[in-house]
Design an enzyme around this catalytic site. Structure first.
Site, mmCIF file in Angstrom:
data_model
loop_
_atom_site.group_PDB
_atom_site.id
_atom_site.type_symbol
_atom_site.label_atom_id
_atom_site.label_comp_id
_atom_site.label_asym_id
_atom_site.label_seq_id
_atom_site.Cartn_x
_atom_site.Cartn_y
_atom_site.Cartn_z
ATOM 1 N N ALA B 59 0.905 -1.317 -0.667
ATOM 2 C CA ALA B 59 -0.051 -0.066 0.322
ATOM 3 C C ALA B 59 0.664 1.308 0.018
ATOM 4 O O ALA B 59 1.665 1.574 1.059
ATOM 5 C CB ALA B 59 -0.960 -0.019 1.156
ATOM 6 N N GLU B 60 1.121 1.504 -1.034
ATOM 7 C CA GLU B 60 1.762 2.748 -1.069
ATOM 8 C C GLU B 60 1.646 4.397 -0.500
ATOM 9 O O GLU B 60 2.079 4.464 -0.419
ATOM 10 C CB GLU B 60 2.409 2.966 -2.697
ATOM 11 C CG GLU B 60 3.351 2.194 -3.363
ATOM 12 C CD GLU B 60 2.026 0.951 -4.041
ATOM 13 O OE1 GLU B 60 0.496 0.900 -4.072
ATOM 14 O OE2 GLU B 60 2.801 -0.117 -4.240
ATOM 15 N N ASP B 84 9.081 3.134 -9.735
ATOM 16 C CA ASP B 84 8.156 4.781 -10.245
ATOM 17 C C ASP B 84 6.505 4.379 -10.841
ATOM 18 O O ASP B 84 5.609 5.150 -10.454
ATOM 19 C CB ASP B 84 9.175 4.771 -12.143
ATOM 20 C CG ASP B 84 9.311 3.865 -12.930
ATOM 21 O OD1 ASP B 84 8.361 3.028 -13.350
ATOM 22 O OD2 ASP B 84 10.459 3.202 -13.475
ATOM 23 N N GLY B 85 6.221 3.509 -12.182
ATOM 24 C CA GLY B 85 5.076 3.526 -12.201
ATOM 25 C C GLY B 85 4.482 3.118 -10.841
ATOM 26 O O GLY B 85 2.731 3.353 -10.979
ATOM 27 N N PHE B 86 4.610 2.663 -10.136
ATOM 28 C CA PHE B 86 3.576 2.355 -8.526
ATOM 29 C C PHE B 86 3.706 3.718 -7.455
ATOM 30 O O PHE B 86 2.795 3.606 -5.866
ATOM 31 C CB PHE B 86 3.894 0.521 -8.340
ATOM 32 C CG PHE B 86 3.999 0.071 -9.142
ATOM 33 C CD1 PHE B 86 2.446 -0.144 -9.748
ATOM 34 C CD2 PHE B 86 4.855 -0.478 -8.495
ATOM 35 C CE1 PHE B 86 2.535 -0.775 -10.561
ATOM 36 C CE2 PHE B 86 4.567 -2.051 -10.256
ATOM 37 C CZ PHE B 86 3.458 -2.198 -10.958
ATOM 38 N N HIS B 129 6.699 -0.396 -15.505
ATOM 39 C CA HIS B 129 8.165 -0.162 -14.470
ATOM 40 C C HIS B 129 9.071 0.172 -15.231
ATOM 41 O O HIS B 129 10.603 0.202 -15.324
ATOM 42 C CB HIS B 129 8.385 -1.742 -14.017
ATOM 43 C CG HIS B 129 7.235 -2.885 -13.227
ATOM 44 N ND1 HIS B 129 6.374 -2.753 -13.722
ATOM 45 C CD2 HIS B 129 7.369 -3.936 -12.653
ATOM 46 C CE1 HIS B 129 5.511 -4.148 -13.440
ATOM 47 N NE2 HIS B 129 6.966 -4.559 -12.372
#
Lengths: 324, 323
Positions: B59-60, B84-86, B129
């Site tokens: 859970a970012e 990065d993408g998350f 990614h």
């Protein structure tokens, strides 16, 4: 839980009566153009004051934007609090660490994670402290509140999630926020959840004190759903007659937390005396608020970084020259 | 001095800071027992224990949000967002809270939080990614944005980022993770200083992260044709060392900015504007940009055609030389 002494009941009444009166004054000040906006809390005094009264000095309260009653119990200077709504400084001007009361949080639900992180940090420091975070039933729909409760359960963070279910998130009723009772959500995160009468200050205090004590002792989080009602508008910019009927509001007026506590205290001389005391304090508050210095444009460059980068320093200088 | 990969250098920097400051914490997804998907946190939980180096749920937003709370309680969090993408689920916490908390508390609550984000493309990763999110952060007042180019820079800048009193977004160039370099473990870094990594006279290439090495390769190739390119590694985008960039381009008169992120509103636009504002009269040609295209980051099979390569960089150099 030890029951509250008669003098404590009177102290609670004073705090609640002051909260109510300042709330009314703040709405009036907005109508007079002295505040930019204000979110009134009338009807929720028992939930706020009763829960905050259970806090100890070392605990930390994370408010949303409607927790003036909690601010009052924590000893926050209301001039420094209300100047946020006067438009002088976002978040308020008070020292959060002097009162262990966080900045006014307008981004719904996002501060729940800060309470959990603070509580994780307090536990790492050896425990004996608890966080309490305040939000409404609307915030329970936010992803951050879910993540906060999930983290709290996993890390057994000493935190109390105090939900004031005041039935309305602006114009959207609680039935449009969740299909399940809010207090039962705690079960999914592995900690206790309870629903209490949020207009009964003694019930609120007892439930919160027990949850805080469990948290301080390493027993993990608790979710408290305090059923209450926002008797006023969402904010001074809101018109509740567009979405709810007077017939819905009336029964809640009969449940006014101040009337209920007054009936328990049953001392008319005392309540009359409190009204006078409160009037005087509010007059003083109004004078101090209106004579407080207004924010200066240059101040907006302060506190962005510890040391302003060169570009920011140049922008501040440019503004200073415009104003000189 | 030791030969270290970027992964090892970052690991050493984390180890160093965890040893020196008992309030420093490392947490995120898979950073504990596994040691991180890129092994940047390898062995840290073993050495410092589960209290100070721990795995979080997936859970970012909560990783960043709880880091804010931990910092309020006096801890110094270094958290990892896995890719990065998350990082976007956490963007609200970063913009709404992390960046603004010092201001909202009138300087009483500093948030010395470092968010490490493996960034950029070039490693054949799946969707989400390979992105370069630096502009989102650079546009948010209250954050510092750091992008090391290799092991030595990574070590020094990460230590400086962790010690910094402000929140730092630390973008690690994935495609450089396994590059080896001499790392001086005693050298302390400083944020906000660009570095001339190659001196030259004909034009200046400006980059950060993985594109710094690409620009150096381009400069080597150009040198074979007698063109001497200066290469500047920004190292930090916020604060941006405009003085070093301007001084270099004042000397060469020509500049090409190279980055992986898309062109439109990319950080190259900011650098180009700064150069125009500061040294317009010294420019002998317009500042050009060689960047990713204005598309979502593409699939692995074609990412090489998306990323700035030697041909595109040298073509841009030729244009500014011929202008």
């Amino acid at each position: 839980m030890p029951s509250l002494r008669p003098d404590q009941l009177k102290e609670l009444y004073r705090l609640m009566a002051f909260t109510r009166r300042v709330d009314q004054e703040a709405v009036a000040l907005q109508r007079q153009g002295e505040l930019t906006a204000f979110p009134p809390l009338t009807g929720q005094e028992a939930a706020q004051v009763g829960s905050a009264y259970a806090l100890q000095r070392q605990d930390f309260a994370f408010p949303s934007y409607r927790e003036m009653g909690v601010a009052i119990v924590r000893g926050v200077d209301l001039v420094e609090y209300l100047r946020a709504y006067r438009g002088d400084w976002n978040g308020g001007l008070y020292d959060l660490y002097a009162h262990n009361f966080g900045p006014i949080a307008s981004s719904v639900g996002s501060h729940a994670l800060h309470a959990v992180g603070w509580a994780m940090g307090a536990a790492l420091d050896g425990g004996g402290k608890a966080a309490i975070v305040y939000f409404g039933e609307g915030a329970t729909s936010e992803g951050d509140v879910h993540e906060a409760m999930n983290f709290a359960g996993i890390f057994r963070a000493p935190v109390v999630f105090f939900v004031q279910n005041n039935q309305w998130a602006i114009s959207v009723p609680v039935a449009r926020q969740t299909a399940a009772p809010i207090h039962r959500k705690a079960e999914a995160y592995g900690f206790p959840g309870l629903r209490i009468d949020g207009n009964d200050v003694l019930a609120v205090h007892a439930a919160t004190a027990e949850a805080l004590e469990r948290a301080r002792a390493g027993g993990g989080p608790t979710l408290i759903e305090a059923l209450t009602y926002r008797l006023g508008a969402h904010s001074t910019a809101d018109d509740p007659t567009r979405y709810r009927q007077a017939a819905e509001v009336e029964p809640w007026r009969a449940q006014d937390p101040l009337l209920r506590l007054a009936a328990q205290i049953d001392d008319e001389d005392f309540t009359r005396q409190v009204v006078e005391e409160v009037e005087e304090r509010v007059r003083d508050l109004r004078t101090r608020l209106l004579s407080a210095p207004r924010a200066e444009p240059e101040e907006m460059f302060e506190f962005v970084y510890a040391e302003p980068p060169a570009t920011l320093a140049a922008q501040r200088e440019e503004l200073r020259q415009w104003h000189s | 001095m030791a030969q270290l990969t970027l992964v090892q250098a970052l690991n050493e920097a984390l180890r160093h800071e965890l040893r020196e400051d008992p309030r420093t914490l490392v947490f995120g997804e898979d950073v504990g027992r596994l040691g991180g998907v890129f092994r940047v946190t390898d062995g840290l939980q073993e050495e410092f224990g589960e209290r100070r180096v721990f795995d979080t749920p997936l859970a970012e937003s909560a990783i960043v949000g709880s880091a804010i709370g931990l910092a309020l309680a006096g801890w110094r969090p270094v958290c990892e967002i896995q890719f990065d993408g998350f990082s976007y689920p956490a963007l609200d916490q970063v913009i709404t809270n992390l960046a603004k908390y010092r201001g909202r508390t009138r300087g009483r609550a500093a948030l010395p939080v470092t968010i490490r984000i493996p960034s950029g493309g070039g490693i054949g990763g799946p969707e989400h990614h390979g992105e370069s999110p630096e502009t989102y952060y650079a546009h948010t007042a209250g954050l510092k944005v750091v992008a090391p180019s290799g092991p030595a820079e990574g070590y020094q800048l990460l230590r400086a980022a962790i010690r910094d009193p402000d929140p730092v977004i630390f973008l690690e160039p994935k495609s450089r993770y396994w590059t080896k370099e001499e790392v001086d473990a005693a050298a302390a870094g400083r944020l906000g200083q660009a570095r001339i990594v190659r001196e030259g006279t004909h034009a200046t290439l400006i980059a950060w992260g993985a594109m710094t090495a690409r620009c150096l390769q381009a400069a080597e190739a150009a040198a074979e044709d007698g063109v001497e390119l200066e290469v500047v590694d920004c190292r930090s985008l916020v604060p941006l060392d405009v003085d070093t960039l301007s001084a270099s381009v004042r000397k060469t008169g020509r500049a090409v900015v190279v980055h992986e992120a898309p062109l439109t509103a990319g950080f190259g636009a900011e650098i180009s504007a700064r150069l125009m504002e500061t040294i317009f009269r010294d420019l002998k040609a317009p500042v050009l940009r060689v960047t990713g295209y204005d598309i979502p980051y593409p699939a692995a099979a074609v990412e090489a055609a998306y990323l700035p390569d030697l041909d595109r960089i040298l073509t841009a150099v030729q244009k500014v030389l011929d202008y």
